[in-house]
Design an enzyme around this catalytic site. Structure first.
Site, mmCIF file in Angstrom:
data_model
loop_
_atom_site.group_PDB
_atom_site.id
_atom_site.type_symbol
_atom_site.label_atom_id
_atom_site.label_comp_id
_atom_site.label_asym_id
_atom_site.label_seq_id
_atom_site.Cartn_x
_atom_site.Cartn_y
_atom_site.Cartn_z
ATOM 1 C CD1 TRP A 55 -2.935 1.513 0.844
ATOM 2 C CD2 TRP A 55 -1.372 2.413 2.151
ATOM 3 N NE1 TRP A 55 -3.368 2.770 1.204
ATOM 4 C CE2 TRP A 55 -2.424 3.348 2.002
ATOM 5 C CE3 TRP A 55 -0.277 2.777 2.932
ATOM 6 C CZ2 TRP A 55 -2.418 4.592 2.612
ATOM 7 C CZ3 TRP A 55 -0.264 4.021 3.532
ATOM 8 C CH2 TRP A 55 -1.332 4.923 3.379
ATOM 9 C CG HIS A 56 3.458 2.283 3.263
ATOM 10 N ND1 HIS A 56 2.887 1.252 3.971
ATOM 11 C CD2 HIS A 56 3.408 3.362 4.070
ATOM 12 C CE1 HIS A 56 2.519 1.702 5.159
ATOM 13 N NE2 HIS A 56 2.823 2.985 5.245
ATOM 14 N N GLY A 57 3.794 1.712 -1.334
ATOM 15 C CA GLY A 57 4.429 2.040 -2.612
ATOM 16 C C GLY A 57 4.566 0.827 -3.493
#
Lengths: 367, 470
Positions: free
Chosen positions: B323-325
């Site tokens: 989700w972060h990257g």
């Protein structure tokens, strides 16, 4: 009651956030503009294309800082905190030394690069031809090595820049070559070392790049005396070295550019006063040099020591009067012919730009 | 427009607040909505149409979910919504990642690659997608009723303080506040403003100052750095990230409070945690809650078999990392954290009782952040190598400012270990009722910090927000 206090507190902070409008655009309060060069980003025109590509927003956000009413004030606060607490100075290429001394041009001065010895010898041989020809014609030429703060006040250099004398490689090798070749030169670094505690005035101000006006005058006086004895022609009305307590235009350019809230505490600020008379019997000087030579011309006082048609060729590019008025750009092709008009030549450089020698002047004479 | 910019701080925010307070009660939500649209479209003028479209679609679909009597129909509408929201997230954020990975395989096998240009990620996409999902899922589950007014739903999604970097506010936590049930008082306004200024200071005075040196250190030739510099880089980034993100969250919570919204906390002294499990209850709390409620529990949580529970845990952390990257480093970082969570659950937790466990947690988190920071795995590996090579030969002297600010960062991060300090920070109301001097002190400090932060915003160019790219 409590509610009122909270509302006042809240309102006060919101008021602080809007206070900048009093500076700009309302102009109710004036703030001192920042010194130095700030390139304000150009604002992009507002139209749909620029808006949807975000060019307008980006340009506005970048430019708004510079047009913001409190920009000078907040920048000074930031720079002062950084300087006072963290020993950081926010001026390009400027190093923060000890005891409040600022330094510039360290990279050109303190370096392990040096001349190619064959090239240097060839160059100085060409110079010697010029020196001998002028001497035969009763004219005179001398190299002046202006003092460099990195050398004269090396004790206050930042720790990471402190090294032995051998690191001033261009200056050192040129000075040795001058001695070896028998070239006339005056090294004001040596003089400054001997004299830096002799006078009430400083050789360099803490926040300046160049020699102080007083020390520049002291050195100019010395040059004039030297030229007088060498040529047997008296240079009339040489500078008298009167000191005044309140200096005019002290050289604190780095400090100015640092945009601090509180100026650096300068130790001894003086300015030499001088009296002299310009007349056609005085020597016609061609002064070739950098911003250190500029210090001799921008005060306009020294002009009177020489013939009114004397010239100052700034970096061998711009011809000015000794009163610092621009005349023309230097025509390198006709420089040889032009120089026959002069009878005294001074070339000024310092350790930081020693690698550029005479800025191509001797090459012009050999065209 | 970031919160720590001149434009936001000295123009947008005060003007918005004045308009908001002057507006009659029935128009206040309009002011918020208008400000939010201006705020978002300033940074993503084209993406505002995407967000408006998906929001309108979700609103209609949720109405249909609520209206439908059959379970099957509800499910279809839910699936359409999930498909649109997650499809958008996938297209903008992950499609390029998958394409480049497939291309790498295709190139190895001699097949012509697909090739694609990287798409610009709409700011805050990951955050508002997750919020939209909470609305759709909560109504689908029958836990909450849908919002009656589209304007209110749009306000929930676009509410500008939390729009681009969270906290992720579940629909059920804020719906009633949007519909008008929110208290505004002088205490709340003031404490919100103070919270905003303290958040701003954390971001500008600590995160930016540390981050500037970290970026300078990253520019060094990595093969030339020694162990001390490698640790300075990793610990510096650990602190930069915390103060950057928690500072932003403080600002978001502060602005919301000023306009009467109470939104969930996002951080609670994460570096004083005694285990990685606890760390994830204190770091980016709103994401952790979302993952638990909308992913871990639907996957079966800990109710299944031994292996299923651990699989669920690990998969949640891997997805959380992703989700972060869109990068392998984020997947590995998620897997790394999930692994420690499992180890702790299996047998390590019984040893993690005293304060030494805080060091263990900080150490593991710090190691993890190296992965998080470096998308290039070679760089991450080089830093790990240097961190544990125990060579101390670098001539690089650490900047005095960096050392001082790092000291402050440590002091603040671990101040939660002191009980009195910790309890004082847990409830803003104590600010006004318990000690008069505390309010006066905080007010004075906030003025000083506002001046200092403003001077740092204007005096230096380094001002990135790390979590904006997520």
């Amino acid at each position: 009651m409590k509610q009122k206090k909270y509302n006042i507190m809240f309102g006060f902070i919101i008021f602080m956030m809007l206070f900048h409008f009093a500076f700009k655009p309302l102009n109710l309060i004036k703030d001192k503009e920042l010194a130095g060069f700030y390139k304000v980003p150009e604002k992009v025109e507002f139209n749909s294309e620029n808006y949807f590509s975000r060019k307008f927003q980006d340009s506005l956000e970048k430019s708004i800082n510079y047009q913001f009413g409190l920009f000078p004030g907040f920048t000074r606060i930031h720079h002062q905190i950084e300087y006072s607490i963290f020993n950081r100075i926010h001026v390009k290429d400027v190093h923060n030394g000890q005891n409040g001394y600022l330094y510039r041009y360290c990279e050109g001065c303190i370096t392990n690069r040096t001349f190619d010895s064959v090239y240097l010898d060839m160059y100085l041989d060409k110079y010697l031809i010029v020196q001998d020809s002028l001497k035969a014609a009763g004219k005179n030429i001398v190299w002046i090595i202006a003092p460099d703060k990195n050398i004269v006040f090396s004790e206050f250099l930042p720790r990471d820049l402190k090294h032995g004398v051998e690191v001033y490689s261009f200056y050192w090798s040129l000075q040795k070559a001058f001695k070896r070749k028998g070239i006339n030169y005056i090294d004001f670094n040596e003089l400054a070392f001997r004299e830096k505690k002799k006078y009430a005035f400083e050789v360099f101000n803490k926040g300046g790049v160049h020699w102080t006006s007083s020390y520049a005058a002291r050195c100019f006086d010395s040059v004039c005396k030297y030229l007088g004895t060498k040529t047997n022609i008296k240079i009339k009305n040489v500078i008298s070295n009167k000191k005044v307590e309140h200096p005019w235009g002290p050289d604190v350019d780095m400090e100015e550019a640092a945009n601090l809230l509180i100026p650096l505490q300068q130790d001894r600020l003086f300015l030499s006063d001088m009296t002299s008379e310009s007349n056609s019997k005085n020597r016609k000087l061609l002064l070739i040099g950098d911003s250190f030579a500029h210090s001799w011309t921008w005060t306009k006082y020294y002009a009177n020591c020489f013939h009114p048609q004397s010239e100052f060729w700034y970096y061998n590019r711009e011809a000015n009067t000794l009163e610092n008025t621009f005349i023309r750009n230097v025509d390198h092709k006709s420089a040889r012919l032009k120089t026959t008009e002069f009878d005294t030549f001074i070339i000024v450089f310092n350790a930081a730009n020693a690698e550029y020698l005479d800025y191509g002047f001797i090459d012009d004479l050999h065209r | 427009m970031v919160f720590s910019s001149t434009l936001f701080l000295f123009y947008f925010l005060p003007v918005f607040l004045i308009l908001y307070y002057l507006a009659p009660a029935k128009f206040k939500n309009y002011i918020i909505l208008l400000a939010s649209i201006v705020f978002y479209s300033w940074g993503g003028p084209l993406f505002i149409f995407v967000i408006l479209f998906t929001t309108a679609l979700d609103f209609i679909l949720v109405k249909q979910i609520e209206k439908s009597s059959s379970r099957k129909k509800k499910k279809i509408f839910l699936c359409i919504s999930l498909f649109v929201n997650l499809g958008l997230l996938f297209t903008f954020k992950y499609l390029y990642f998958f394409t480049t990975n497939i291309d790498s395989v295709l190139t190895l096998t001699g097949v012509a690659p697909i090739g694609m240009d990287k798409l610009i990620l709409p700011i805050g996409l990951s955050f508002f997608t997750f919020e939209s999902l909470t609305y759709v899922i909560d109504v689908y589950r029958g836990e909450y009723k849908s919002l009656k007014s589209f304007r209110n739903y749009l306000t929930y999604i676009l509410l500008f303080p939390k729009l681009i970097a969270g906290p992720i506010i579940p629909y059920n936590k804020i719906a009633h506040q949007i519909e008008g049930d929110r208290k505004t008082s002088a205490e709340m306004r003031l404490s919100g403003l103070l919270r905003f200024i303290f958040g701003l200071s954390k971001k500008v005075l600590i995160a930016n100052v540390i981050g500037e040196t970290v970026e300078e250190l990253y520019k060094l030739e990595l093969s030339q750095i020694d162990t001390a510099i490698a640790w300075a880089m990793s610990v510096g980034y650990t602190m930069q990230l915390y103060f950057d993100f928690s500072g932003y969250s403080d600002m978001a919570i502060g602005i919301c409070k000023m306009i009467g919204f109470t939104i969930p906390e996002n951080f609670n002294f994460p570096y004083i945690s005694k285990s990685i499990t606890e760390f994830w209850r204190r770091w980016h709390i709103s994401l952790g809650n979302w993952m638990r409620n909308y992913l871990y529990i639907p996957l079966g949580g800990s109710k299944g078999s031994f292996f299923r529970t651990y699989f669920n845990l690990w998969i949640v952390f891997i997805i959380s990392g992703f989700w972060h990257g869109a990068g392998w480093n984020f997947i590995l970082w998620g897997a790394f954290n999930g692994l420690f969570l499992m180890i702790e659950r299996l047998y390590l937790s019984k040893y993690l009782k005293n304060n030494l466990a805080v060091l263990y947690t900080f150490f593991v988190a710090n190691i993890g952040w190296v992965l998080f920071k470096n998308e290039d795995m070679n760089v991450a590996l080089m830093i790990y190598k240097k961190m544990f090579s125990f060579e101390f030969n670098s001539l690089q002297i650490l900047d005095f400012r960096f050392v001082i600010m790092l000291f402050f960062a440590f002091f603040i991060s671990f101040s939660g270990l002191f009980k009195s300090f910790y309890s004082a920070t847990q409830n803003d109301e104590t600010l006004f009722v318990e000690h008069k001097w505390r309010l006066n002190l905080l007010f004075t400090l906030s003025i000083i910090f506002l001046v200092l932060s403003s001077s740092y915003i204007l005096g230096q160019d380094f001002n990135p927000f790390i979590y904006f790219r997520f």
